[in-house]
Design a protein around this motif. Structure first.
Motif, PDB file in Angstrom:
ATOM      1  N   ALA A 146     -16.963 -12.428 -84.583  1.00  0.00           N
ATOM      2  CA  ALA A 146     -18.382 -12.321 -84.233  1.00  0.00           C
ATOM      3  C   ALA A 146     -18.624 -11.926 -82.773  1.00  0.00           C
ATOM      4  O   ALA A 146     -19.544 -11.138 -82.511  1.00  0.00           O
ATOM      5  N   PRO A 147     -17.856 -12.406 -81.797  1.00  0.00           N
ATOM      6  CA  PRO A 147     -18.111 -11.994 -80.419  1.00  0.00           C
ATOM      7  C   PRO A 147     -17.978 -10.485 -80.173  1.00  0.00           C
ATOM      8  O   PRO A 147     -18.521  -9.963 -79.201  1.00  0.00           O
ATOM      9  N   ALA A 148     -17.283  -9.756 -81.056  1.00  0.00           N
ATOM     10  CA  ALA A 148     -17.118  -8.305 -80.900  1.00  0.00           C
ATOM     11  C   ALA A 148     -18.204  -7.509 -81.619  1.00  0.00           C
ATOM     12  O   ALA A 148     -18.235  -6.287 -81.536  1.00  0.00           O
ATOM     13  N   GLN A 149     -19.100  -8.194 -82.305  1.00  0.00           N
ATOM     14  CA  GLN A 149     -20.126  -7.508 -83.095  1.00  0.00           C
ATOM     15  C   GLN A 149     -20.978  -6.557 -82.266  1.00  0.00           C
ATOM     16  O   GLN A 149     -21.196  -5.414 -82.651  1.00  0.00           O
ATOM     17  N   LYS A 150     -21.443  -6.990 -81.127  1.00  0.00           N
ATOM     18  CA  LYS A 150     -22.314  -6.138 -80.306  1.00  0.00           C
ATOM     19  C   LYS A 150     -21.585  -4.882 -79.849  1.00  0.00           C
ATOM     20  O   LYS A 150     -22.154  -3.792 -79.868  1.00  0.00           O
ATOM     21  N   ARG A 151     -20.329  -5.022 -79.460  1.00  0.00           N
ATOM     22  CA  ARG A 151     -19.554  -3.833 -79.062  1.00  0.00           C
ATOM     23  C   ARG A 151     -19.444  -2.850 -80.227  1.00  0.00           C
ATOM     24  O   ARG A 151     -19.556  -1.639 -80.051  1.00  0.00           O
ATOM     25  N   LEU A 152     -19.251  -3.389 -81.436  1.00  0.00           N
ATOM     26  CA  LEU A 152     -19.143  -2.521 -82.606  1.00  0.00           C
ATOM     27  C   LEU A 152     -20.477  -1.843 -82.920  1.00  0.00           C
ATOM     28  O   LEU A 152     -20.520  -0.629 -83.115  1.00  0.00           O
ATOM     29  N   THR A 153     -21.567  -2.589 -82.946  1.00  0.00           N
ATOM     30  CA  THR A 153     -22.859  -1.974 -83.285  1.00  0.00           C
ATOM     31  C   THR A 153     -23.318  -1.007 -82.188  1.00  0.00           C
ATOM     32  O   THR A 153     -23.923   0.022 -82.496  1.00  0.00           O
ATOM     33  N   ASP A 154     -22.998  -1.296 -80.936  1.00  0.00           N
ATOM     34  CA  ASP A 154     -23.299  -0.329 -79.864  1.00  0.00           C
ATOM     35  C   ASP A 154     -22.513   0.970 -80.078  1.00  0.00           C
ATOM     36  O   ASP A 154     -23.043   2.064 -79.901  1.00  0.00           O
ATOM     37  N   LEU A 155     -21.249   0.850 -80.480  1.00  0.00           N
ATOM     38  CA  LEU A 155     -20.428   2.020 -80.773  1.00  0.00           C
ATOM     39  C   LEU A 155     -21.019   2.813 -81.937  1.00  0.00           C
ATOM     40  O   LEU A 155     -21.136   4.035 -81.869  1.00  0.00           O
ATOM     41  N   LEU A 156     -21.426   2.134 -82.991  1.00  0.00           N
ATOM     42  CA  LEU A 156     -22.021   2.815 -84.143  1.00  0.00           C
ATOM     43  C   LEU A 156     -23.301   3.555 -83.745  1.00  0.00           C
ATOM     44  O   LEU A 156     -23.545   4.675 -84.213  1.00  0.00           O
ATOM     45  N   ASP A 157     -24.086   2.962 -82.863  1.00  0.00           N
ATOM     46  CA  ASP A 157     -25.292   3.632 -82.368  1.00  0.00           C
ATOM     47  C   ASP A 157     -24.928   4.893 -81.578  1.00  0.00           C
ATOM     48  O   ASP A 157     -25.556   5.943 -81.748  1.00  0.00           O
ATOM     49  N   ARG A 158     -23.906   4.809 -80.726  1.00  0.00           N
ATOM     50  CA  ARG A 158     -23.470   5.987 -79.959  1.00  0.00           C
ATOM     51  C   ARG A 158     -22.937   7.093 -80.872  1.00  0.00           C
ATOM     52  O   ARG A 158     -23.046   8.273 -80.561  1.00  0.00           O
ATOM     53  N   LEU A 159     -22.350   6.698 -81.999  1.00  0.00           N
ATOM     54  CA  LEU A 159     -21.818   7.665 -82.960  1.00  0.00           C
ATOM     55  C   LEU A 159     -22.903   8.215 -83.886  1.00  0.00           C
ATOM     56  O   LEU A 159     -22.607   8.989 -84.787  1.00  0.00           O
ATOM     57  N   ASP A 160     -24.147   7.815 -83.673  1.00  0.00           N
ATOM     58  CA  ASP A 160     -25.283   8.247 -84.499  1.00  0.00           C
ATOM     59  C   ASP A 160     -25.108   7.898 -85.972  1.00  0.00           C
ATOM     60  O   ASP A 160     -25.486   8.669 -86.854  1.00  0.00           O
ATOM     61  N   VAL A 161     -24.528   6.730 -86.236  1.00  0.00           N
ATOM     62  CA  VAL A 161     -24.477   6.226 -87.602  1.00  0.00           C
ATOM     63  C   VAL A 161     -25.916   5.854 -87.966  1.00  0.00           C
ATOM     64  O   VAL A 161     -26.600   5.169 -87.206  1.00  0.00           O
ATOM     65  N   THR A 162     -26.378   6.329 -89.127  1.00  0.00           N
ATOM     66  CA  THR A 162     -27.801   6.176 -89.467  1.00  0.00           C
ATOM     67  C   THR A 162     -28.198   4.756 -89.828  1.00  0.00           C
ATOM     68  O   THR A 162     -29.384   4.433 -89.817  1.00  0.00           O
ATOM     69  N   GLY A 163     -27.240   3.897 -90.144  1.00  0.00           N
ATOM     70  CA  GLY A 163     -27.567   2.516 -90.460  1.00  0.00           C
ATOM     71  C   GLY A 163     -26.324   1.708 -90.744  1.00  0.00           C
ATOM     72  O   GLY A 163     -25.262   2.253 -91.028  1.00  0.00           O
ATOM     73  N   GLY A 186     -14.985 -18.612 -83.111  1.00  0.00           N
ATOM     74  CA  GLY A 186     -14.090 -18.497 -84.260  1.00  0.00           C
ATOM     75  C   GLY A 186     -14.749 -17.897 -85.477  1.00  0.00           C
ATOM     76  O   GLY A 186     -14.135 -17.825 -86.535  1.00  0.00           O
ATOM     77  N   ALA A 187     -15.996 -17.495 -85.345  1.00  0.00           N
ATOM     78  CA  ALA A 187     -16.749 -16.957 -86.476  1.00  0.00           C
ATOM     79  C   ALA A 187     -16.396 -15.490 -86.720  1.00  0.00           C
ATOM     80  O   ALA A 187     -15.906 -14.793 -85.837  1.00  0.00           O
ATOM     81  N   MET A 188     -16.671 -15.045 -87.935  1.00  0.00           N
ATOM     82  CA  MET A 188     -16.419 -13.657 -88.326  1.00  0.00           C
ATOM     83  C   MET A 188     -17.706 -13.061 -88.887  1.00  0.00           C
ATOM     84  O   MET A 188     -18.568 -13.789 -89.391  1.00  0.00           O
ATOM     85  N   VAL A 189     -17.824 -11.744 -88.783  1.00  0.00           N
ATOM     86  CA  VAL A 189     -18.945 -11.013 -89.381  1.00  0.00           C
ATOM     87  C   VAL A 189     -18.385  -9.844 -90.180  1.00  0.00           C
ATOM     88  O   VAL A 189     -17.258  -9.389 -89.947  1.00  0.00           O
ATOM     89  N   SER A 190     -19.189  -9.360 -91.107  1.00  0.00           N
ATOM     90  CA  SER A 190     -18.854  -8.174 -91.873  1.00  0.00           C
ATOM     91  C   SER A 190     -19.913  -7.120 -91.574  1.00  0.00           C
ATOM     92  O   SER A 190     -21.107  -7.409 -91.626  1.00  0.00           O
ATOM     93  N   VAL A 191     -19.475  -5.913 -91.235  1.00  0.00           N
ATOM     94  CA  VAL A 191     -20.393  -4.815 -90.940  1.00  0.00           C
ATOM     95  C   VAL A 191     -20.107  -3.703 -91.947  1.00  0.00           C
ATOM     96  O   VAL A 191     -18.977  -3.218 -92.036  1.00  0.00           O
ATOM     97  N   ALA A 192     -21.133  -3.338 -92.722  1.00  0.00           N
ATOM     98  CA  ALA A 192     -20.996  -2.304 -93.739  1.00  0.00           C
ATOM     99  C   ALA A 192     -21.747  -1.053 -93.312  1.00  0.00           C
ATOM    100  O   ALA A 192     -22.869  -1.131 -92.809  1.00  0.00           O
ATOM    101  N   ILE A 193     -21.106   0.103 -93.510  1.00  0.00           N
ATOM    102  CA  ILE A 193     -21.660   1.399 -93.128  1.00  0.00           C
ATOM    103  C   ILE A 193     -21.451   2.346 -94.303  1.00  0.00           C
ATOM    104  O   ILE A 193     -20.401   2.304 -94.949  1.00  0.00           O
ATOM    105  N   VAL A 194     -22.416   3.220 -94.554  1.00  0.00           N
ATOM    106  CA  VAL A 194     -22.225   4.303 -95.516  1.00  0.00           C
ATOM    107  C   VAL A 194     -22.401   5.609 -94.751  1.00  0.00           C
ATOM    108  O   VAL A 194     -23.396   5.787 -94.044  1.00  0.00           O
TER     109      VAL A 194
END
Length: 103
Positions: free
Chosen positions: A15-32, A58-66
């Motif tokens: 979970a602590p890495a979630q923001k880094r991942l979603t920021d990366l997805l935004d930079r990559l122009d992932v639509t959602g 110690g928490a985990m998140v799942s991020v789904a992209i299409v």
């Protein structure tokens, strides 16, 4: 009904890495993407649960992209570079969507 072939990327990570991942997805122009909490599971090192954790450490998140098939490498390579430095899993699967123009 017309169906469109796409790729689904699912990323399970700390979970602590979630923001880094979603920021990366935004930079990559992932639509959602969709972020969901992971309550627990079992893997290589045995069973685990977020029950009783005092913080997100110690928490985990799942991020789904299409994404469109032609964008899979463009998105997957930088995502994996980020995830490989953390506890996490990346899976890719074929999916069919009805509204293909959204991806």
């Amino acid at each position: 009904m017309e169906m469109h072939r796409k790729k689904r990327i699912e990323i399970l990570l700390e979970a602590p890495a979630q923001k880094r991942l979603t920021d990366l997805l935004d930079r990559l122009d992932v639509t959602g993407y969709t972020v969901s909490p992971v309550l627990g599971g079992k893997g290589h090192h045995g069973a685990w649960s977020r029950e009783g954790l005092p913080s997100a450490a110690g928490a985990m998140v799942s991020v789904a992209i299409v994404v469109a098939e032609e964008r899979i490498d463009e998105v997957l390579e930088p995502v994996f570079e980020l995830v490989r430095r953390h506890i996490g899993i990346v899976t890719v699967s074929d999916v069919m969507v009805i509204r293909g123009d959204r991806f």
